[in-house]
Design an enzyme around this catalytic site. Structure first.
Site, mmCIF file in Angstrom:
data_model
loop_
_atom_site.group_PDB
_atom_site.id
_atom_site.type_symbol
_atom_site.label_atom_id
_atom_site.label_comp_id
_atom_site.label_asym_id
_atom_site.label_seq_id
_atom_site.Cartn_x
_atom_site.Cartn_y
_atom_site.Cartn_z
ATOM 1 N N ARG A 193 42.393 37.224 43.695
ATOM 2 C CA ARG A 193 41.661 37.750 42.524
ATOM 3 C C ARG A 193 41.107 36.649 41.624
ATOM 4 N NH1 ARG A 193 41.784 40.657 45.704
ATOM 5 N NH2 ARG A 193 42.937 42.586 45.932
ATOM 6 N N SER A 243 43.827 47.775 38.544
ATOM 7 C CA SER A 243 45.128 47.089 38.484
ATOM 8 C C SER A 243 45.151 46.163 37.274
ATOM 9 C CB SER A 243 45.364 46.270 39.747
ATOM 10 O OG SER A 243 45.517 47.142 40.833
ATOM 11 N N GLU A 297 45.509 40.693 35.319
ATOM 12 C CA GLU A 297 44.357 40.618 36.230
ATOM 13 C C GLU A 297 43.104 41.034 35.460
ATOM 14 O OE1 GLU A 297 44.848 42.305 40.159
ATOM 15 O OE2 GLU A 297 42.767 43.018 40.190
HETATM 16 C C1 LIG Z 1 39.620 52.665 39.361
HETATM 17 C C2 LIG Z 1 39.547 51.194 39.651
HETATM 18 C C3 LIG Z 1 39.970 50.707 40.886
HETATM 19 C C4 LIG Z 1 39.901 49.326 41.167
HETATM 20 N N1 LIG Z 1 40.316 48.884 42.405
HETATM 21 C C5 LIG Z 1 40.204 47.574 42.708
HETATM 22 C C6 LIG Z 1 40.599 47.083 44.005
HETATM 23 O O1 LIG Z 1 41.042 47.827 44.873
HETATM 24 N N2 LIG Z 1 40.460 45.763 44.266
HETATM 25 C C7 LIG Z 1 39.967 44.896 43.334
HETATM 26 O O2 LIG Z 1 39.851 43.704 43.643
HETATM 27 N N3 LIG Z 1 39.600 45.328 42.105
HETATM 28 C C8 LIG Z 1 39.710 46.634 41.776
HETATM 29 N N4 LIG Z 1 39.340 47.062 40.527
HETATM 30 C C9 LIG Z 1 38.895 46.078 39.514
HETATM 31 C C10 LIG Z 1 37.397 45.793 39.490
HETATM 32 O O3 LIG Z 1 36.661 46.875 40.030
HETATM 33 C C11 LIG Z 1 37.044 44.504 40.230
HETATM 34 O O4 LIG Z 1 37.689 43.379 39.668
HETATM 35 C C12 LIG Z 1 35.533 44.249 40.216
HETATM 36 O O5 LIG Z 1 35.246 43.178 41.082
HETATM 37 C C13 LIG Z 1 35.001 43.920 38.817
HETATM 38 O O6 LIG Z 1 33.589 43.959 38.882
HETATM 39 P P1 LIG Z 1 32.718 44.332 37.603
HETATM 40 O O7 LIG Z 1 31.299 44.263 37.983
HETATM 41 O O8 LIG Z 1 33.166 45.636 37.036
HETATM 42 O O9 LIG Z 1 33.083 43.135 36.647
HETATM 43 P P2 LIG Z 1 33.504 43.183 35.099
HETATM 44 O O10 LIG Z 1 34.735 44.002 34.944
HETATM 45 O O11 LIG Z 1 32.346 43.529 34.260
HETATM 46 O O12 LIG Z 1 33.880 41.642 34.885
HETATM 47 C C14 LIG Z 1 34.993 41.080 35.557
HETATM 48 C C15 LIG Z 1 34.853 39.558 35.556
HETATM 49 O O13 LIG Z 1 33.749 39.201 36.380
HETATM 50 C C16 LIG Z 1 32.834 38.384 35.651
HETATM 51 N N5 LIG Z 1 31.478 38.698 36.117
HETATM 52 C C17 LIG Z 1 30.875 39.898 36.211
HETATM 53 N N6 LIG Z 1 29.628 39.767 36.693
HETATM 54 C C18 LIG Z 1 29.438 38.451 36.894
HETATM 55 C C19 LIG Z 1 28.338 37.654 37.361
HETATM 56 N N7 LIG Z 1 27.165 38.198 37.713
HETATM 57 N N8 LIG Z 1 28.499 36.308 37.437
HETATM 58 C C20 LIG Z 1 29.664 35.719 37.069
HETATM 59 N N9 LIG Z 1 30.725 36.410 36.625
HETATM 60 C C21 LIG Z 1 30.611 37.759 36.531
HETATM 61 C C22 LIG Z 1 33.058 38.758 34.183
HETATM 62 O O14 LIG Z 1 32.673 37.701 33.322
HETATM 63 C C23 LIG Z 1 34.566 38.988 34.175
HETATM 64 O O15 LIG Z 1 35.243 37.747 34.077
HETATM 65 C C24 LIG Z 1 39.402 48.427 40.203
HETATM 66 C C25 LIG Z 1 38.954 48.921 38.966
HETATM 67 C C26 LIG Z 1 39.036 50.278 38.685
HETATM 68 C C27 LIG Z 1 38.534 50.774 37.359
#
Ligand SMILES: Cc1cc2nc3c(=O)[nH]c(=O)nc-3n(C[C@H](O)[C@H](O)[C@H](O)COP(=O)(O)OP(=O)(O)OC[C@H]3O[C@@H](n4cnc5c(N)ncnc54)[C@H](O)[C@@H]3O)c2cc1C
Length: 307
Positions: A180, A229, A299
């Site tokens: 992660r 998570s 996380e």
């Molecule tokens: C119901 C649910 C289930 C989930 N299940 C999982 C799972 O099974 N596995 C898992 O790994 N995660 C899971 N997650 C967490 C999440 O979906 C992941 O971490 C996902 O990759 C975050 O992406 P995001 O676009 O929403 O990023 P955000 O939440 O908006 O940001 C997360 C981080 O990424 C950075 N970021 C975002 N976009 C960029 C970019 N373009 N360039 C550089 N940095 C950037 C942000 O600055 C921040 O530090 C879950 C979340 C939810 C709500």
């Protein structure tokens, strides 16, 4: 709370800007938890050239925070100082099928859409993205993974723009992936990724994606206001088991609650503040430390300032 006006000060420095720059824009609607204060300025670049132009002209002392689909974020109640950047689907949502079972995907593309495009093109190996509700930029930063696959298993190269507006690219090794986490420089805004799969049967991949959907619906509160998570699994442990053993299932602070269904998920029951959710997380960490002697690490990313 509102911040001093910043967008109006920046606009004259960037006369050719094409994206949307707004002041004191609410961030809560842009996150899964639906909590938190505004962005002092929110910028949605039109495309990669526009992003680079903006960053080159942005005074270096102004902090920049990038957000994706907000599925792994707590925005604190006082909001985020400086500029928050959110990539638009229009400028950063393209998907292109390349030769040799590769897929080029814009960073604003939802992971689910990338998984579906790969399946339809007969590219196996990206189905795990079906279960992750973020976008590709967030997946690169978080090394998102599920169901036996991780971003690091499929990435060929990632492209992005630095805080100074320079274009950069990273090989899989350059991304420094671990659980992660990516150790690529923290100021880089990813704009696009190329993934490698292998030849597969679209019908079989789509069936696997359906299985993933069903498994998630049965085990995770995916229709709630949550951030997924909350804590990383400590080496040799499962976070949810430690949380359960510490008696935290269902624990409440304000209107935030530890999910009854999956106790590594925190939920906004409707009227929670970011402070409620963060305090609940810290209380869980305290109880786990007391019960098992294990230090849980967040996380979920927490950004911004308190109210
Ligand atoms: C119901 C649910 C289930 C989930 N299940 C999982 C799972 O099974 N596995 C898992 O790994 N995660 C899971 N997650 C967490 C999440 O979906 C992941 O971490 C996902 O990759 C975050 O992406 P995001 O676009 O929403 O990023 P955000 O939440 O908006 O940001 C997360 C981080 O990424 C950075 N970021 C975002 N976009 C960029 C970019 N373009 N360039 C550089 N940095 C950037 C942000 O600055 C921040 O530090 C879950 C979340 C939810 C709500």
């Amino acid at each position: 709370m509102t911040f001093p006006e910043l967008a109006a000060k920046l606009s004259p420095l960037m006369p050719e800007l094409r994206g949307r720059l707004g002041a004191n824009e609410p961030l809560a609607p842009l996150t899964w938890f639906r909590v938190g204060g505004p962005a002092q300025a929110l910028f949605m670049p039109a495309d990669e050239d526009d992003l680079a132009y903006f960053l080159k002209r942005l005074p270096p002392e102004i902090p920049v925070t990038v957000i994706g689909l907000g599925s792994n974020l707590i925005v604190r109640d006082g909001g985020v100082e400086g500029v928050v950047i959110r990539l638009s689907a229009k400028g950063f949502g393209g998907i292109e099928v390349l030769e040799n079972h590769r897929l080029s995907v814009g960073a604003a593309t939802p992971d689910v859409k990338a998984a579906r495009a790969a399946a339809e093109a007969g590219i196996d190996g990206l189905a795990f993205f079906r279960g992750i509700p973020g976008c590709v930029g967030g997946a690169l930063r978080m090394n998102a993974g599920a169901h036996g696959g991780e971003t690091k298993d499929a990435l060929v190269e990632a492209h992005g723009v630095t805080r100074r507006g320079e274009r950069v690219s990273f090989s899989n090794a350059d991304m420094g992936f671990s659980y992660r986490h990516s150790s690529a420089p923290g100021d880089v805004i990813f704009t696009r990724a190329v993934f490698q799969g292998e030849r597969g049967d679209p019908a079989k991949i789509l069936a696997e994606m359906d299985r993933i959907t069903q498994a998630r619906e049965a085990s995770q509160p995916i229709r709630e206001k949550t951030g997924g998570s909350t804590f990383k699994n400590p080496p040799g442990h499962k976070a949810w088991q430690l949380i359960d053993a510490a008696g935290c299932r269902g624990l409440v602070v304000g209107d935030a609650q530890v999910s009854e269904m999956h106790c590594n998920f925190l939920i906004n029951r409707g009227a929670a503040t970011a402070a409620d959710i963060e305090a609940l997380g810290e209380e869980v960490r305290r109880r786990v430390r007391e019960r098992s002697g294990v230090e849980l690490q967040w996380e979920i990313k927490r950004i911004g300032v308190g109210a």
